[in-house]
Scaffold this motif. Sequence first.
Motif, PDB file in Angstrom:
ATOM      1  N   SER A 135      50.091  41.909  37.431  1.00  0.00           N
ATOM      2  CA  SER A 135      50.371  40.858  36.464  1.00  0.00           C
ATOM      3  C   SER A 135      49.368  39.711  36.554  1.00  0.00           C
ATOM      4  N   ALA A 136      48.430  39.784  37.479  1.00  0.00           N
ATOM      5  CA  ALA A 136      47.438  38.731  37.644  1.00  0.00           C
ATOM      6  C   ALA A 136      46.367  38.839  36.575  1.00  0.00           C
ATOM      7  N   PRO A 137      45.696  37.718  36.257  1.00  0.00           N
ATOM      8  CA  PRO A 137      44.659  37.759  35.232  1.00  0.00           C
ATOM      9  C   PRO A 137      43.484  38.650  35.601  1.00  0.00           C
ATOM     10  N   TRP A 138      43.301  38.992  36.857  1.00  0.00           N
ATOM     11  CA  TRP A 138      42.199  39.843  37.287  1.00  0.00           C
ATOM     12  C   TRP A 138      42.632  41.293  37.398  1.00  0.00           C
ATOM     13  N   ALA A 139      43.764  41.658  36.838  1.00  0.00           N
ATOM     14  CA  ALA A 139      44.314  43.008  36.974  1.00  0.00           C
ATOM     15  C   ALA A 139      43.373  44.084  36.435  1.00  0.00           C
ATOM     16  N   GLN A 140      42.447  43.723  35.539  1.00  0.00           N
ATOM     17  CA  GLN A 140      41.546  44.734  35.007  1.00  0.00           C
ATOM     18  C   GLN A 140      40.639  45.302  36.083  1.00  0.00           C
ATOM     19  N   THR A 141      40.527  44.658  37.241  1.00  0.00           N
ATOM     20  CA  THR A 141      39.673  45.172  38.309  1.00  0.00           C
ATOM     21  C   THR A 141      40.471  45.974  39.330  1.00  0.00           C
ATOM     22  N   THR A 142      41.766  46.139  39.122  1.00  0.00           N
ATOM     23  CA  THR A 142      42.578  46.889  40.062  1.00  0.00           C
ATOM     24  C   THR A 142      42.964  48.221  39.465  1.00  0.00           C
ATOM     25  N   ALA A 143      43.423  49.109  40.315  1.00  0.00           N
ATOM     26  CA  ALA A 143      43.816  50.444  39.876  1.00  0.00           C
ATOM     27  C   ALA A 143      45.314  50.603  40.041  1.00  0.00           C
ATOM     28  N   ALA A 191      28.966  42.088  39.689  1.00  0.00           N
ATOM     29  CA  ALA A 191      28.706  41.140  38.598  1.00  0.00           C
ATOM     30  C   ALA A 191      29.979  40.897  37.786  1.00  0.00           C
ATOM     31  N   THR A 192      30.742  41.946  37.545  1.00  0.00           N
ATOM     32  CA  THR A 192      32.001  41.802  36.805  1.00  0.00           C
ATOM     33  C   THR A 192      32.991  40.945  37.582  1.00  0.00           C
ATOM     34  N   LEU A 193      33.115  41.200  38.875  1.00  0.00           N
ATOM     35  CA  LEU A 193      34.039  40.405  39.692  1.00  0.00           C
ATOM     36  C   LEU A 193      33.613  38.942  39.750  1.00  0.00           C
ATOM     37  N   LEU A 194      32.321  38.699  39.852  1.00  0.00           N
ATOM     38  CA  LEU A 194      31.842  37.317  39.885  1.00  0.00           C
ATOM     39  C   LEU A 194      32.089  36.600  38.568  1.00  0.00           C
ATOM     40  N   GLN A 195      31.979  37.334  37.481  1.00  0.00           N
ATOM     41  CA  GLN A 195      32.158  36.730  36.160  1.00  0.00           C
ATOM     42  C   GLN A 195      33.627  36.530  35.814  1.00  0.00           C
ATOM     43  N   SER A 196      34.466  37.526  36.078  1.00  0.00           N
ATOM     44  CA  SER A 196      35.853  37.434  35.593  1.00  0.00           C
ATOM     45  C   SER A 196      36.898  37.802  36.639  1.00  0.00           C
ATOM     46  N   GLY A 197      36.507  37.881  37.895  1.00  0.00           N
ATOM     47  CA  GLY A 197      37.454  38.227  38.952  1.00  0.00           C
ATOM     48  C   GLY A 197      38.303  37.041  39.360  1.00  0.00           C
ATOM     49  N   PRO A 198      39.183  37.274  40.305  1.00  0.00           N
ATOM     50  CA  PRO A 198      40.102  36.221  40.737  1.00  0.00           C
ATOM     51  C   PRO A 198      39.389  35.092  41.469  1.00  0.00           C
ATOM     52  N   ARG A 199      39.974  33.905  41.396  1.00  0.00           N
ATOM     53  CA  ARG A 199      39.491  32.710  42.089  1.00  0.00           C
ATOM     54  C   ARG A 199      40.680  32.005  42.699  1.00  0.00           C
ATOM     55  N   PRO A 200      40.685  31.659  43.939  1.00  0.00           N
ATOM     56  CA  PRO A 200      39.786  32.093  44.986  1.00  0.00           C
ATOM     57  C   PRO A 200      40.033  33.554  45.342  1.00  0.00           C
ATOM     58  N   ALA A 201      39.100  34.137  46.083  1.00  0.00           N
ATOM     59  CA  ALA A 201      39.227  35.531  46.507  1.00  0.00           C
ATOM     60  C   ALA A 201      38.336  35.765  47.717  1.00  0.00           C
ATOM     61  N   ALA A 202      38.622  36.855  48.432  1.00  0.00           N
ATOM     62  CA  ALA A 202      37.801  37.245  49.576  1.00  0.00           C
ATOM     63  C   ALA A 202      37.500  38.733  49.484  1.00  0.00           C
ATOM     64  N   TYR A 203      36.289  39.099  49.864  1.00  0.00           N
ATOM     65  CA  TYR A 203      35.857  40.495  49.882  1.00  0.00           C
ATOM     66  C   TYR A 203      35.246  40.781  51.247  1.00  0.00           C
ATOM     67  N   LEU A 204      35.733  41.828  51.875  1.00  0.00           N
ATOM     68  CA  LEU A 204      35.173  42.273  53.145  1.00  0.00           C
ATOM     69  C   LEU A 204      34.549  43.636  52.912  1.00  0.00           C
ATOM     70  N   PHE A 205      33.245  43.728  53.138  1.00  0.00           N
ATOM     71  CA  PHE A 205      32.518  44.987  53.014  1.00  0.00           C
ATOM     72  C   PHE A 205      32.484  45.625  54.395  1.00  0.00           C
ATOM     73  N   THR A 206      32.885  46.889  54.457  1.00  0.00           N
ATOM     74  CA  THR A 206      33.049  47.553  55.741  1.00  0.00           C
ATOM     75  C   THR A 206      32.673  49.022  55.647  1.00  0.00           C
ATOM     76  N   THR A 207      32.659  49.651  56.793  1.00  0.00           N
ATOM     77  CA  THR A 207      32.483  51.096  56.888  1.00  0.00           C
ATOM     78  C   THR A 207      33.634  51.653  57.705  1.00  0.00           C
ATOM     79  N   SER A 208      33.801  52.941  57.655  1.00  0.00           N
ATOM     80  CA  SER A 208      34.901  53.575  58.379  1.00  0.00           C
ATOM     81  C   SER A 208      34.737  53.454  59.892  1.00  0.00           C
ATOM     82  N   TYR A 209      33.544  53.215  60.363  1.00  0.00           N
ATOM     83  CA  TYR A 209      33.280  53.138  61.797  1.00  0.00           C
ATOM     84  C   TYR A 209      33.094  51.708  62.309  1.00  0.00           C
TER      85      TYR A 209
END
Length: 159
Positions: A18-26, A40-58
């Motif tokens: 139900s959030a305004p950024w729902a178009q980026t979720t599955a 670029a899409t998340l920066l333009q129309s994603g949620p504010r504030p937000a956090a992203y953690l980039f990781t690997t399985s290891y």
Amino acid sequence: MNSLFKILLTLLLALSGSAPWAQTTAAPGAVVDFDESTWATLLQSGPRPAAYLFTTSYCSTCPEAFAKVQAGAAAHKGQAVPLSVVMMDVGGNQALRHAVHFQGLTQMYAFDGFEAAIRQSVDPHWPNVTPYVVLIDKKGRLQKFIGPPTPKALRAWLG
């Protein structure tokens, strides 16, 4: 325990719809593809504030970094803060298996495409070290970290 986690993850993802950024979720329990255009899409129309953690399985230090971001977001009075994890080396069900390491996760993404090109679309200066954390404040300003953000940075992010 595993089924309880799946239920909680499903509820969290359903509530985020139900959030305004729902178009980026599955759909609940799904992993969203993260390609060269996603950032670029998340920066333009994603949620504010937000956090992203980039990781690997290891990545052995990524869950700890995420926990620090999650604790900083939990201390925020007011709206819930979306916390996303972006798996760089596995997708689909393999990525979801790692969600258990990220309590408070809002959305799971997984790289879909040429990994180096996707990283370049996020930050051309990123040296491919994880955890890589990006905090976006309510005005869209970014703070980028290799490793966990400092307590001062977390306060500034949501302050």
